[in-house]
Design a protein around this motif. Structure first.
Motif, PDB file in Angstrom:
ATOM      1  N   VAL A 155      -2.633  -7.164   5.778  1.00 39.36           N
ATOM      2  CA  VAL A 155      -2.797  -5.733   6.024  1.00 39.36           C
ATOM      3  C   VAL A 155      -3.886  -5.165   5.116  1.00 39.36           C
ATOM      4  O   VAL A 155      -4.785  -4.429   5.559  1.00 39.36           O
ATOM      5  N   ILE A 156      -3.823  -5.518   3.833  1.00 43.59           N
ATOM      6  CA  ILE A 156      -4.824  -5.033   2.883  1.00 43.59           C
ATOM      7  C   ILE A 156      -6.211  -5.556   3.242  1.00 43.59           C
ATOM      8  O   ILE A 156      -7.201  -4.816   3.203  1.00 43.59           O
ATOM      9  N   MET A 186      -7.396  -6.336   6.101  1.00 45.46           N
ATOM     10  CA  MET A 186      -7.942  -5.644   7.268  1.00 45.46           C
ATOM     11  C   MET A 186      -8.291  -4.199   6.941  1.00 45.46           C
ATOM     12  O   MET A 186      -9.345  -3.694   7.324  1.00 45.46           O
ATOM     13  N   ALA A 187      -7.417  -3.511   6.210  1.00 46.58           N
ATOM     14  CA  ALA A 187      -7.676  -2.112   5.861  1.00 46.58           C
ATOM     15  C   ALA A 187      -8.851  -1.982   4.901  1.00 46.58           C
ATOM     16  O   ALA A 187      -9.565  -0.971   4.922  1.00 46.58           O
ATOM     17  N   ASN A 188      -9.065  -2.993   4.066  1.00 43.82           N
ATOM     18  CA  ASN A 188     -10.185  -2.936   3.127  1.00 43.82           C
ATOM     19  C   ASN A 188     -11.534  -2.927   3.825  1.00 43.82           C
ATOM     20  O   ASN A 188     -12.555  -2.605   3.213  1.00 43.82           O
ATOM     21  N   GLY A 189     -11.537  -3.293   5.105  1.00 40.78           N
ATOM     22  CA  GLY A 189     -12.771  -3.158   5.861  1.00 40.78           C
ATOM     23  C   GLY A 189     -13.267  -1.724   5.882  1.00 40.78           C
ATOM     24  O   GLY A 189     -14.467  -1.466   5.971  1.00 40.78           O
ATOM     25  N   TRP A 233       2.603  -0.539   8.145  1.00 43.34           N
ATOM     26  CA  TRP A 233       1.970  -0.621   6.831  1.00 43.34           C
ATOM     27  C   TRP A 233       0.456  -0.500   6.967  1.00 43.34           C
ATOM     28  O   TRP A 233      -0.199   0.148   6.158  1.00 43.34           O
ATOM     29  N   LEU A 234      -0.099  -1.112   8.028  1.00 46.75           N
ATOM     30  CA  LEU A 234      -1.541  -1.095   8.224  1.00 46.75           C
ATOM     31  C   LEU A 234      -2.064   0.317   8.433  1.00 46.75           C
ATOM     32  O   LEU A 234      -3.108   0.690   7.897  1.00 46.75           O
ATOM     33  N   GLY A 235      -1.350   1.129   9.209  1.00 44.84           N
ATOM     34  CA  GLY A 235      -1.798   2.504   9.441  1.00 44.84           C
ATOM     35  C   GLY A 235      -1.862   3.306   8.155  1.00 44.84           C
ATOM     36  O   GLY A 235      -2.820   4.053   7.910  1.00 44.84           O
ATOM     37  N   ILE A 236      -0.865   3.131   7.287  1.00 44.04           N
ATOM     38  CA  ILE A 236      -0.827   3.891   6.030  1.00 44.04           C
ATOM     39  C   ILE A 236      -1.901   3.396   5.069  1.00 44.04           C
ATOM     40  O   ILE A 236      -2.629   4.190   4.457  1.00 44.04           O
ATOM     41  N   VAL A 237      -2.015   2.073   4.928  1.00 44.28           N
ATOM     42  CA  VAL A 237      -3.013   1.510   4.012  1.00 44.28           C
ATOM     43  C   VAL A 237      -4.431   1.796   4.513  1.00 44.28           C
ATOM     44  O   VAL A 237      -5.349   2.001   3.720  1.00 44.28           O
ATOM     45  N   ALA A 238      -4.626   1.826   5.823  1.00 46.25           N
ATOM     46  CA  ALA A 238      -5.939   2.164   6.373  1.00 46.25           C
ATOM     47  C   ALA A 238      -6.337   3.582   5.995  1.00 46.25           C
ATOM     48  O   ALA A 238      -7.493   3.847   5.636  1.00 46.25           O
ATOM     49  N   ALA A 281       5.173   0.262  -0.929  1.00 52.04           N
ATOM     50  CA  ALA A 281       3.867  -0.109  -1.485  1.00 52.04           C
ATOM     51  C   ALA A 281       2.742   0.603  -0.743  1.00 52.04           C
ATOM     52  O   ALA A 281       1.762   1.054  -1.351  1.00 52.04           O
ATOM     53  N   ALA A 282       2.877   0.708   0.582  1.00 51.30           N
ATOM     54  CA  ALA A 282       1.839   1.369   1.374  1.00 51.30           C
ATOM     55  C   ALA A 282       1.719   2.849   1.026  1.00 51.30           C
ATOM     56  O   ALA A 282       0.614   3.361   0.798  1.00 51.30           O
ATOM     57  N   PHE A 283       2.853   3.555   0.967  1.00 50.69           N
ATOM     58  CA  PHE A 283       2.815   4.963   0.576  1.00 50.69           C
ATOM     59  C   PHE A 283       2.408   5.119  -0.890  1.00 50.69           C
ATOM     60  O   PHE A 283       1.734   6.086  -1.258  1.00 50.69           O
TER      61      PHE A 283
END
Length: 532
Positions: free
Chosen positions: A313-314, A316-319, A390-395, A446-448
């Motif tokens: 997730v991280i 991908m979101a780090n993109g 999780w991906l939506g929040i971390v993005a 962790a995401a929030f």
């Protein structure tokens, strides 16, 4: 897998205060600064330069996403647990590497940009050599100290043994990381952006992937990702150094005004506060994953498998953070040169323009990752479906961080100690939030927990630019992309509610882009007509 924010009229640049010379080149430049009435023309000229640099940086950013192939292979061939172990080790190494680099990667960009702005090419060459040597020595010493400490305190850390072994191995990649970062920063200080395409964009992902497959074939098994990371970063560093050295090949050798020792002292004095807040920023960015690794088996839903899912997730979101890399590398030397020559009004207008550009890019990417996150994560395997929320929040957290990083650059080249203050406050918020949320909510906490500190950091940087630097802000600068995203989100959410599964996720993302795209195009055409 491929998915990857107004001028200081009172404070002189920090680097100029750190060195005493008979006649300061920056002061000469200030005496001949262009008249303010020419600001609109200079903004347009700067815009062309920024677009050219951003285009090259975008190519480098997209090319670097080939690193996703390496992550994909680790997940598919070794499983989410192995990916989680490597990701925690790599995240920890990335934090420790900030100590080794000691802020030289950002400092050298500013120093060389200022030297080039006043035509002091010999000094730029001297700075190049000093920074490269300092970075390698500091990284080697730091990695040795940490490896020895891990050996002595291994039993007292209460961490999974596999993670300690992986970390000990990955720390050997630090010299290569330092060489890449400093050499690339030197090229950016010379406003040469294409070097990153070859070093990080092509060499690093290709070398890492090939070494991983070879290591797996010869029997390294679970250690294959760590071996690949060491050799891949080393190859990237060597290529970056070779490319940066070509920029000084035709600079005549001259006796420098300052000795190498004095150059090193000035660089370190300037980079020290930068290194501290860079270390804190890296700590904040990686803290969620590291704490998840620490709470394996001690928090609800936290296992080595879920840590591996969260690491994907991280990744991908780090993109979204990389969107900043399309603009910040060229923005840093440009704004450093502007502040050195007194072009504060142009710097403010340039910042506003870049902020809007970034929003037009970030908002649709956040929407796609939020609306279709679980489906995208299926690329890594069925076990990764659970990471969609999780991906939506971390993005959203990564996009916020990328956007406000423009403000960090402006503050860095003028008053870096303020960035240190901001990062310190943000770090406290991040640590407190994650330590409270993860034991109660696991990966969702962790995401929030990583979104909260970036919101706080953005508020702090906005307040600094608005009330300390006296930069004017305008809703008209950022409202067009925000309004467009709001309009596009309504039908996308309706589609998401009435359609379930992967089909509903893909359809809702497609609806958002279908509505958002024409609005961007209309704004783009209207802006061109205004400037024609």
């Amino acid at each position: 897998m491929l998915f990857l924010m107004t001028p200081n009229l009172e404070i002189a640049p920090a680097g100029d205060r750190l060195r005493e010379e008979p006649i300061r080149a920056a002061e000469i430049a200030l005496d001949v600064a262009p008249p303010v009435v020419d600001a609109p023309a200079r903004v347009d000229a700067t815009g062309v330069e920024l677009k050219r640099g951003a285009f090259l940086n975008t190519i480098a950013m997209l090319a670097s996403n080939f690193r996703g192939i390496f992550t994909f292979l680790v997940a598919r061939l070794l499983g989410p647990a192995a990916l989680g172990i490597f990701s925690v080790a790599w995240s920890t190494t990335d934090i420790i590497s900030k100590i080794g680099v000691l802020g030289l990667d950002n400092a050298i960009t500013t120093f060389i940009a200022r030297s080039e702005a006043v035509g002091d090419h010999a000094r730029s060459r001297s700075l190049f050599r000093v920074a490269a040597v300092l970075g390698i020595i500091q990284s080697v010493v730091t990695s040795v100290i940490v490896i020895v400490a891990l050996r002595f305190f291994n039993n007292r850390l209460h961490v999974q043994p596999q993670m300690i072994s992986a970390l000990t191995l990955v720390l050997c990649a630090m010299p290569g990381l330092a060489l890449y970062r400093i050499s690339t920063a030197i090229s950016r200080g010379m406003k040469v952006m294409q070097h990153d395409i070859y070093s990080r964009g092509l060499t690093e992902p290709v070398a890492t992937t090939l070494v991983f497959l070879l290591a797996l074939a010869v029997g390294f098994k679970e250690s294959s990702p760590e071996v690949a990371a060491i050799l891949g970063t080393a190859a990237s560093g060597v290529i970056a150094l070779a490319l940066a050295s070509t920029l000084f090949r035709h600079v005549p050798a001259q006796t420098p005004v300052m000795s190498p020792f004095s150059q090193a002292r000035s660089l370190l004095a300037y980079s020290a506060p930068i290194s501290i807040y860079q270390l804190i920023n890296a700590f904040i960015a990686r803290l969620d994953l590291i704490l998840l690794g620490y709470f394996v088996g001690r928090a609800p839903g936290v296992t080595l498998t879920t840590v591996g899912v969260y690491s994907a997730v991280i990744g991908m979101a780090n993109g979204l953070r990389k969107v900043n890399q399309a603009f910040n590398p060229i923005f840093a030397p440009v704004v450093a040169g502007m502040t050195a020559t007194g072009d504060h009004d142009v710097a403010a207008a340039t910042y506003a323009r870049l902020a809007q550009w970034m929003l037009w890019i970030l908002l649709p990417l956040v929407a796609v990752l939020s609306l279709a996150g679980s489906t995208i994560l299926l690329l890594y395997g069925p076990a990764f479906w659970q990471g969609g929320v999780w991906l939506g929040i971390v993005a959203l957290a990564s996009a916020t961080n990328a956007f406000v990083a423009l403000g960090e650059t402006v503050i860095m080249v003028q008053r870096p100690l303020l960035n240190l203050l901001h990062s310190s406050i943000t770090c406290v918020v991040a640590a407190a939030g994650l330590l409270w949320l993860i034991p109660r909510f696991g990966p969702l906490g962790a995401a929030f927990g990583i979104l909260l500190p970036y919101v706080v950091q953005g508020i702090l940087r906005y307040a600094t630019l608005r009330w300390i630097f006296r930069w004017k802000d305008s809703w008209s600068d950022i409202s067009p992309p925000l309004i467009a995203a709001g309009i596009a989100l309504v039908p996308a959410l309706v589609c998401r509610v009435f359609l379930g599964g992967s089909a509903g996720q893909v359809a809702s993302a497609a609806v958002f882009l279908t509505v958002f795209g024409p609005q961007w195009w209309r704004h783009h055409v209207h802006r061109k007509e205004q400037h024609s």
